[in-house]
Structure formats: structure tokens, C-alpha cells
Design an enzyme around this catalytic site. Sequence first.
Site, PDB file in Angstrom:
ATOM      1  N   PHE A   1      -4.254   2.681  15.263  1.00  0.00           N
ATOM      2  CA  PHE A   1      -4.421   4.072  14.012  1.00  0.00           C
ATOM      3  C   PHE A   1      -5.607   3.284  13.236  1.00  0.00           C
ATOM      4  O   PHE A   1      -5.732   1.940  12.939  1.00  0.00           O
ATOM      5  CB  PHE A   1      -3.273   4.301  13.281  1.00  0.00           C
ATOM      6  CG  PHE A   1      -2.605   5.499  13.749  1.00  0.00           C
ATOM      7  CD1 PHE A   1      -2.035   5.117  15.021  1.00  0.00           C
ATOM      8  CD2 PHE A   1      -2.541   6.527  13.416  1.00  0.00           C
ATOM      9  CE1 PHE A   1      -1.015   6.301  15.617  1.00  0.00           C
ATOM     10  CE2 PHE A   1      -1.679   7.607  13.957  1.00  0.00           C
ATOM     11  CZ  PHE A   1      -1.088   7.505  15.070  1.00  0.00           C
TER      12      PHE A   1
ATOM     13  N   LYS B   1       9.458 -16.714 -10.506  1.00  0.00           N
ATOM     14  CA  LYS B   1       8.533 -15.815 -10.887  1.00  0.00           C
ATOM     15  C   LYS B   1       7.522 -16.518 -11.691  1.00  0.00           C
ATOM     16  O   LYS B   1       7.559 -17.488 -12.816  1.00  0.00           O
ATOM     17  CB  LYS B   1       9.516 -14.935 -12.227  1.00  0.00           C
ATOM     18  CG  LYS B   1       8.642 -13.599 -12.483  1.00  0.00           C
ATOM     19  CD  LYS B   1       9.538 -12.781 -13.306  1.00  0.00           C
ATOM     20  CE  LYS B   1       8.497 -11.969 -14.181  1.00  0.00           C
ATOM     21  NZ  LYS B   1       9.398 -11.436 -15.329  1.00  0.00           N
TER      22      LYS B   1
ATOM     23  N   ASN C   1       0.799  -1.165   0.215  1.00  0.00           N
ATOM     24  CA  ASN C   1      -0.229   0.088   0.077  1.00  0.00           C
ATOM     25  C   ASN C   1       0.819   1.127  -0.008  1.00  0.00           C
ATOM     26  O   ASN C   1       2.047   1.101   0.057  1.00  0.00           O
ATOM     27  CB  ASN C   1      -1.013  -0.181   1.236  1.00  0.00           C
ATOM     28  CG  ASN C   1      -0.034  -0.049   2.427  1.00  0.00           C
ATOM     29  OD1 ASN C   1       0.547   0.685   2.859  1.00  0.00           O
ATOM     30  ND2 ASN C   1      -0.319  -1.104   3.316  1.00  0.00           N
TER      31      ASN C   1
ATOM     32  N   LYS D   1     -13.653   0.052  16.368  1.00  0.00           N
ATOM     33  CA  LYS D   1     -12.438  -0.672  16.283  1.00  0.00           C
ATOM     34  C   LYS D   1     -11.795  -0.626  17.486  1.00  0.00           C
ATOM     35  O   LYS D   1     -11.134  -1.878  17.602  1.00  0.00           O
ATOM     36  CB  LYS D   1     -11.604  -0.011  15.299  1.00  0.00           C
ATOM     37  CG  LYS D   1     -10.578  -0.478  14.624  1.00  0.00           C
ATOM     38  CD  LYS D   1      -9.985  -0.048  13.422  1.00  0.00           C
ATOM     39  CE  LYS D   1     -10.696  -0.221  12.089  1.00  0.00           C
ATOM     40  NZ  LYS D   1     -10.332   0.442  10.920  1.00  0.00           N
TER      41      LYS D   1
ATOM     42  N   PRO E   1      -2.242 -12.142  10.295  1.00  0.00           N
ATOM     43  CA  PRO E   1      -2.527 -11.897  11.773  1.00  0.00           C
ATOM     44  C   PRO E   1      -2.854 -10.328  11.844  1.00  0.00           C
ATOM     45  O   PRO E   1      -2.349  -9.522  11.183  1.00  0.00           O
ATOM     46  CB  PRO E   1      -1.266 -12.318  12.258  1.00  0.00           C
ATOM     47  CG  PRO E   1      -0.167 -12.300  11.162  1.00  0.00           C
ATOM     48  CD  PRO E   1      -0.718 -12.396   9.882  1.00  0.00           C
ATOM     49  N   ASP E   2      -3.702 -10.219  12.755  1.00  0.00           N
ATOM     50  CA  ASP E   2      -3.941  -8.831  12.989  1.00  0.00           C
ATOM     51  C   ASP E   2      -3.065  -8.509  14.454  1.00  0.00           C
ATOM     52  O   ASP E   2      -2.921  -9.027  15.394  1.00  0.00           O
ATOM     53  CB  ASP E   2      -5.485  -8.486  13.795  1.00  0.00           C
ATOM     54  CG  ASP E   2      -5.617  -7.149  14.019  1.00  0.00           C
ATOM     55  OD1 ASP E   2      -4.827  -6.544  14.532  1.00  0.00           O
ATOM     56  OD2 ASP E   2      -6.767  -6.471  13.277  1.00  0.00           O
TER      57      ASP E   2
ATOM     58  N   ASP F   1      -4.028  -6.538   5.022  1.00  0.00           N
ATOM     59  CA  ASP F   1      -4.697  -7.321   5.641  1.00  0.00           C
ATOM     60  C   ASP F   1      -4.906  -8.771   5.113  1.00  0.00           C
ATOM     61  O   ASP F   1      -5.033  -9.678   5.734  1.00  0.00           O
ATOM     62  CB  ASP F   1      -6.291  -6.853   5.502  1.00  0.00           C
ATOM     63  CG  ASP F   1      -6.519  -5.721   6.059  1.00  0.00           C
ATOM     64  OD1 ASP F   1      -6.253  -5.493   7.343  1.00  0.00           O
ATOM     65  OD2 ASP F   1      -7.090  -4.611   5.740  1.00  0.00           O
TER      66      ASP F   1
HETATM   67  O1  C5P Z   1      -8.780  -2.734  10.810  1.00  0.00           O
HETATM   68  P1  C5P Z   1      -7.818  -1.945  10.238  1.00  0.00           P
HETATM   69  O2  C5P Z   1      -6.729  -2.219   9.309  1.00  0.00           O
HETATM   70  O3  C5P Z   1      -8.477  -0.595   9.869  1.00  0.00           O
HETATM   71  O4  C5P Z   1      -7.063  -1.442  11.754  1.00  0.00           O
HETATM   72  C1  C5P Z   1      -6.173  -0.354  11.655  1.00  0.00           C
HETATM   73  C2  C5P Z   1      -4.991  -0.631  13.132  1.00  0.00           C
HETATM   74  O5  C5P Z   1      -4.756  -2.078  13.093  1.00  0.00           O
HETATM   75  C3  C5P Z   1      -3.880   0.034  12.721  1.00  0.00           C
HETATM   76  O6  C5P Z   1      -3.313   0.238  14.121  1.00  0.00           O
HETATM   77  C4  C5P Z   1      -3.102  -1.246  12.129  1.00  0.00           C
HETATM   78  O7  C5P Z   1      -1.629  -0.774  12.456  1.00  0.00           O
HETATM   79  C5  C5P Z   1      -3.353  -2.270  12.945  1.00  0.00           C
HETATM   80  N1  C5P Z   1      -3.224  -3.367  12.210  1.00  0.00           N
HETATM   81  C6  C5P Z   1      -2.815  -4.531  12.453  1.00  0.00           C
HETATM   82  N2  C5P Z   1      -2.586  -5.672  11.902  1.00  0.00           N
HETATM   83  C7  C5P Z   1      -3.152  -6.083  10.913  1.00  0.00           C
HETATM   84  C8  C5P Z   1      -4.288  -4.967  10.240  1.00  0.00           C
HETATM   85  C9  C5P Z   1      -4.225  -3.581  11.055  1.00  0.00           C
HETATM   86  O8  C5P Z   1      -1.855  -4.335  13.421  1.00  0.00           O
HETATM   87  N3  C5P Z   1      -3.386  -7.038  10.117  1.00  0.00           N
END
Ligand code: C5P
Length: 410
Positions: free
Chosen positions: A328, A289, A211, A342, A308-309, A279
Amino acid sequence: MSSKSILLIIGGGIAAYKSLELIRELSRRGIRSRCIVTRAGQEFVTPLSVSALSGEKCFTDLFSLDDEAEMGHIQLSRSTDLVVVCPATADLLAKAAGGHANDLASTTLMATDKPVLMVPAMNVRMWQHAATQRNVETLRNDGVTVMDPDEGAMACGEFGPGRLPEVLTIADEIEHQLSAKSGPKPLEGKHVLITAGPTREPLDPVRYLSNHSSGKQGYAIAGALAALGARVSLVSGPVAIPVPRGCDLVSVETARDMLKACEEALPADVFISVAAVADWRPAISASQKLKFKDEGKTLPTLSLSENPDILATISHKRKKRPELVIGFAAETHDVEDHAVAKMKRKGCDWIVANDVSGDVMGGANNEVALVTGDGVERWPLMDKESVARRLATRIVDKIGAADASQLAAE
Ligand code: C5P
């Protein structure tokens, strides 16, 4: 309450009247202002109103027998914690950069042994003039902090950079300079873990999903916290900006690497998740390739897996959860509602919500709202350094203050 004081030099520009608001804002924050008003400055504000607001004598003349008998310009320039020039006109910048000393303001700037902060305000063409830009660069090289002016409609009817920054932003910068440059630092002994930049999710050895995140906001926060004495671990995706002074950089590419690096860096007192983490990642990352245009083949479909989040993972840790976890939320609509939702979903303590429908990603400015358990605080449009400093001040209020007073007592 701080017992700090500044020496405020008020130059001659239409923005001079805002220095009166600045004196009041600083006094609300427990910072005293002793003032010098230049001759041109007196065309816009009177020494009487300045001394009434500051509660101190206002100085104007280099060769005043009264003033020199009470306090000479040398003493005036040193019996302070910080010298602030606001508004800093093109003329004051030029004099300071050239080392002139022909009035009280310029002589004081030459004589001081204290840090100097310049807050420029002038017509856009004057700001953009090669001579002014040269002077700003000289001053910065000399160790003077020169704030960038705001952009917008000007009193003279033109549009562009040159407006005095918001009074609250200037007061934040002054507070930041005062705590960063003196005594025990308020975040000494604290470990802050920050993620920044984008992640890169490989499709094959030469292609990736990513991104537009530049890393500027996360790096600015890392720098602001390091300046306040924190040990800062900056876990960053690939960006093209320098690492702020005093931060330990851990470079990563993918979201999974970023999570691993964060877990390895724990324990921390504060975790700030500024990174624009992808995400999803390609379900399969080819080791060679990919050939998308092989003859006779249809276009391949890209299947994705969820990443992973990182923020949610760190927020929900049972052991080693940082005391303060900040996320954020970049949104394009209903920014604050989404941010509150969130914050709950991710389990973090604060969310910095920003509207990314404009040019925020990669741009220099940011307009954010800080969402905490106590409600929503909307901040004005400011540059990313100012957002960083204001957030750093909030973090100090939350976790640093008690320790700072302890340190001061030791
Ligand atoms: O769900 P969203 O991407 O909008 O959430 C944003 C927040 O979650 C930011 O603080 C970002 O750094 C964190 N984030 C994360 N891991 C992900 C997606 C988002 O830590 N896979």
C-alpha cells in the site's frame, strides 16, 4: 465466465434507472438477471426496457395468471443464486424487515431460500430515520446483506448518505456474494498473509510512537479473502475493531515483532502489506519511565533508529517469496507517480495507492488506484469493504481462478 444468475427486484426510486446499467454490467460479467419491477418501480423504468436488457421475461404481478402458470412466485424466488433488491426503497426495507407479503416483490423475499442483498437508495432523512435504521438492523440480524448507501448530492437537492452506490461497486458486491456463498471457493487451499493497523514503538514503559491507522482497510481485506476460502493470517498492530470471521490473528506491537510474526507465518501464496508500519523507533527504549522534567536538566533529544521494511524484506526473499506481493502506498501528493516508484523500490508486484490528504486514516472511505505491471487502474471513492472486495476479486483473477475451476471439476 460465470453461469450464475440473480433475481433482481427493482424498487420505486429515482435510482431505479441505474438498475438498467447494473443488468448490463452483470451481463458483461457473465451473470444473468431475471427481474421483478414493483408497481412504484414501473413509474421509473418500464418492464419492456428491463426485459430487453436482461433478455428475460420481466415479472410484475403477484396474481398474474400467465406468470403463475409459467412460473409461480415460489419457484421464481428459488431458481436463482442470489436475490438482489436494487434500489431498495425505505418501503421495501420496511416490508422485508416486517415480513409483509402483499405483492410479488415482498412475497418473493419471504419465500426465497437464497441469500438476499439489499442496495438501499433514498432521501437522506428517510435513510437516517430511526425506523429505517431499525429495519436495516433487523434485516442484518436476519442474515440479509444490506449495503451502505453512498454519501453526496441527491436528486432531491439534499446532501448526505442515501445515494445508490456506484454500479461497479454493486456488481463487485454481487460477484463477491456469488463466489463466497456457493460451491467451491476460489481461494480454497491458498494462504494469505496480511499486515494491518499501526505499530507502536516504545519510548519507555508508558510512552510510544505510533500513527492514526485504524486497521479498517486491512481487516476488510482479510475478511473478504477469508470469505472466498483463503486461510488468512492477519498480523496486526493494536486496533479497536473486531477480527473478521475466519481469520487467524497474530497480535504484535512493534515493527520488529511484526516482521518476525510475518516470517514465522510464511510460506504464503499472497502477502498484503496494509499496516502503517512506523518507519523509525526510538533508538533507546528505557526500561523505566523517563523523567523529562528533572530539575535543572535541559529537554532530552529523541534519537531514532530505522525500522525494518517488512514489505521490502518479504518481496526480496529468495526462498518462500509469496507468488503475489501487494503493498500500500499512502501519499499526500503525486500519488500514482510515487506509487510506481515505490513498487519498483520495494520489489512488490502490485501497489494500492491512496491519497491520505483527507480523512482516510481512520475514516470509512478510501479512493485508491491499483498499480500493477500492466498500468494504473483508478477506482472511484468507495467504502473500505468495497475496496477490499474489489481487490479480492483481482487476487482471485490472478491466483485463484485456475484452482477454482480445478476444484469445480473434482
Ligand atoms: O514507504 P512507505 O511507508 O510509504 O511504504 C508503504 C508500504 O510499505 C505499505 O505497504 C507498508 O505496509 C509497507 N511498509 C513496511 N515496513 C515499513 C514501512 C512500510 O512493510 N517499515
